[in-house]
Design a protein around this motif. Structure first.
Motif, mmCIF file in Angstrom:
data_model
loop_
_atom_site.group_PDB
_atom_site.id
_atom_site.type_symbol
_atom_site.label_atom_id
_atom_site.label_comp_id
_atom_site.label_asym_id
_atom_site.label_seq_id
_atom_site.Cartn_x
_atom_site.Cartn_y
_atom_site.Cartn_z
ATOM 1 N N VAL A 146 41.239 26.485 51.002
ATOM 2 C CA VAL A 146 42.180 26.922 52.029
ATOM 3 C C VAL A 146 42.117 26.061 53.281
ATOM 4 N N ASP A 147 40.935 25.568 53.646
ATOM 5 C CA ASP A 147 40.837 24.704 54.827
ATOM 6 C C ASP A 147 41.523 23.363 54.596
ATOM 7 N N ASN A 148 41.489 22.875 53.364
ATOM 8 C CA ASN A 148 42.203 21.642 53.043
ATOM 9 C C ASN A 148 43.716 21.863 53.053
ATOM 10 N N VAL A 149 44.138 23.056 52.630
ATOM 11 C CA VAL A 149 45.563 23.386 52.687
ATOM 12 C C VAL A 149 46.048 23.386 54.136
ATOM 13 N N VAL A 150 45.288 24.034 55.016
ATOM 14 C CA VAL A 150 45.659 24.081 56.431
ATOM 15 C C VAL A 150 45.669 22.685 57.040
ATOM 16 N N GLU A 151 44.724 21.858 56.658
ATOM 17 C CA GLU A 151 44.716 20.475 57.134
ATOM 18 C C GLU A 151 46.005 19.769 56.725
ATOM 19 N N GLY A 152 46.426 19.970 55.480
ATOM 20 C CA GLY A 152 47.666 19.362 55.026
ATOM 21 C C GLY A 152 48.878 19.873 55.780
ATOM 22 N N LEU A 153 48.887 21.163 56.086
ATOM 23 C CA LEU A 153 50.006 21.747 56.838
ATOM 24 C C LEU A 153 50.075 21.184 58.253
ATOM 25 N N MET A 154 48.932 21.062 58.890
ATOM 26 C CA MET A 154 48.905 20.534 60.252
ATOM 27 C C MET A 154 49.371 19.078 60.282
ATOM 28 N N LEU A 155 48.931 18.301 59.313
ATOM 29 C CA LEU A 155 49.348 16.898 59.249
ATOM 30 C C LEU A 155 50.835 16.777 58.932
ATOM 31 N N THR A 159 45.398 18.665 47.620
ATOM 32 C CA THR A 159 44.354 19.263 46.777
ATOM 33 C C THR A 159 42.988 18.915 47.365
ATOM 34 N N ASP A 160 41.948 19.311 46.631
ATOM 35 C CA ASP A 160 40.580 18.962 47.034
ATOM 36 C C ASP A 160 40.230 17.524 46.686
ATOM 37 N N GLY A 161 41.104 16.842 45.971
ATOM 38 C CA GLY A 161 40.919 15.410 45.745
ATOM 39 C C GLY A 161 40.321 15.018 44.413
ATOM 40 N N GLU A 162 39.640 15.948 43.730
ATOM 41 C CA GLU A 162 39.013 15.631 42.450
ATOM 42 C C GLU A 162 39.246 16.772 41.470
ATOM 43 N N PRO A 163 39.839 16.497 40.307
ATOM 44 C CA PRO A 163 40.026 17.566 39.324
ATOM 45 C C PRO A 163 38.696 18.002 38.725
ATOM 46 N N VAL A 164 38.650 19.256 38.276
ATOM 47 C CA VAL A 164 37.455 19.818 37.655
ATOM 48 C C VAL A 164 37.890 20.571 36.405
ATOM 49 N N THR A 212 48.585 8.569 51.975
ATOM 50 C CA THR A 212 49.205 7.383 52.574
ATOM 51 C C THR A 212 50.066 7.716 53.778
ATOM 52 N N GLU A 213 50.930 8.711 53.635
ATOM 53 C CA GLU A 213 51.896 9.005 54.695
ATOM 54 C C GLU A 213 51.363 9.954 55.768
ATOM 55 N N LEU A 214 50.502 10.879 55.373
ATOM 56 C CA LEU A 214 49.981 11.855 56.334
ATOM 57 C C LEU A 214 48.596 11.491 56.850
ATOM 58 N N GLY A 215 47.927 10.600 56.134
ATOM 59 C CA GLY A 215 46.533 10.336 56.463
ATOM 60 C C GLY A 215 45.637 11.476 56.008
ATOM 61 N N TYR A 216 46.083 12.196 54.975
ATOM 62 C CA TYR A 216 45.353 13.365 54.504
ATOM 63 C C TYR A 216 44.069 12.982 53.788
ATOM 64 N N GLN A 217 42.990 13.682 54.145
ATOM 65 C CA GLN A 217 41.731 13.628 53.430
ATOM 66 C C GLN A 217 41.174 15.048 53.393
#
Length: 320
Positions: free
Chosen positions: A204-213, A227-232, A302-307
């Protein structure tokens, strides 16, 4: 700092979003359908505004004076007729778009889902070029896809940006994990085809980060997976999530072909006879629990600088 309007502010994502917005100094107004919802958003530091997505005039008054709006409210996957999903997710979104445009909101960020491109096939390293599926057999999927299209089509005098998280989890979850625990404890959960397929997730914190960006940097009219960046392995992450609640994952498994038949029969009966509640296994639940869903988040990076700002290890530690 901006005045920000939020729908769904008492929900899992919405409440985390309000907390982040308040922390960064924004003034937040949040739509509240009930006294309980109003109390929750008030406790978070936002100003509750009583109203409903079905009331365009009320929405316009609620959003007036806001520069930015986030649309997090939705009827989520679960019981409900196709008409109910359409009224809440499609008509409600259209009403908010009209109200935001009339009130002079500069930008609307819409919380969507990876499910908008689902229709019974594995999604392997899928990106934003995948077509929306408003024709999906799953009512939630169809309604969210149609709602997203409304938001994208509205881009113009009102800037619109869409964020699509996958499998939202984390501390404070009031839907996914509690339902999962209840199903396991009641003996109603089984892996489909073993559950070894790969899945992406989004804390959820990564989702909020994406929304803010997206609010700050997203290109108008564009959509971004986060996403969290790595599939499991699906089985591994669910086993870990259950363990944080002191629950052992089940061992029983249902063959994919059997699950597909159960879902098809159940959906047909429940829809044809208009039975209450949800069938034992619906299409969306079957797809999520049996089909790979891996996502390419290159566009957001690339476009949002999302990590991702929260690792799976950190998120699981919080849940424990």
């Amino acid at each position: 700092m901006a005045t920000v309007f939020v729908t769904g502010g008492s929900g899992f994502v919405g409440s985390r979003l309000i907390t982040r917005l308040i922390k960064e100094g924004h003034s937040v107004r949040a739509l509240a359908r009930s006294d309980a919802a109003a109390g929750k958003v008030k406790d978070l530091g936002a100003l509750p505004v009583r109203g409903d997505l079905a009331d365009v005039a009320g929405l316009r008054a609620a959003v007036a004076g806001s520069e930015l709006a986030f649309h997090s409210a939705a009827r989520t996957a679960g019981p409900g007729t196709r008409e109910q999903f359409w009224a809440d997710n499609v008509d409600g979104t259209a009403n908010l778009v009209r109200a935001a445009r009339a009130a002079g909101v500069r930008r609307l960020v819409h919380v969507s889902t990876e499910a908008v491109v689902m229709n019974g096939r594995p999604l392997v390293n899928v990106d934003e070029s995948a077509p929306l599926r408003p024709d999906s057999r799953a009512p939630y999927v169809a309604s969210k896809a149609a709602a997203e299209q409304i938001v994208i089509d509205a881009n113009g005098s009102l800037e619109t940006v869409v964020v699509r998280p996958r499998f939202i989890w984390g501390a404070g979850d009031t839907s996914l994990l509690p339902v999962l625990v209840d199903m396991v404890n009641s003996g109603r959960f089984a892996w489909v085809g073993g559950g070894r397929h790969l899945t992406d997730t989004a804390h959820v914190d990564n989702v909020v980060e994406g929304l803010m960006l997206a609010a700050e940097r997203g290109r108008p009219g564009q959509t971004y997976f986060v996403t969290d960046g790595e599939p499991v392995a699906f089985r591994d992450i669910l086993t870990e999530l259950l363990a944080t609640q002191g629950v052992s994952a089940p061992t029983k498994s249902l063959p994919y072909g059997v699950a597909r038949t159960v879902a098809a029969v159940g959906e047909t009966l429940w829809r044809g006879l208009r039975l209450k509640g949800a069938p034992p296994l619906d299409y969306l639940s079957m797809w999520v629990t049996s089909l790979e869903c891996t996502i390419d988040i290159t566009k957001a990076r690339t476009e949002l600088g999302y990590q991702p700002i929260k690792t799976q290890k950190e998120g699981l530690a919080e849940l424990r």
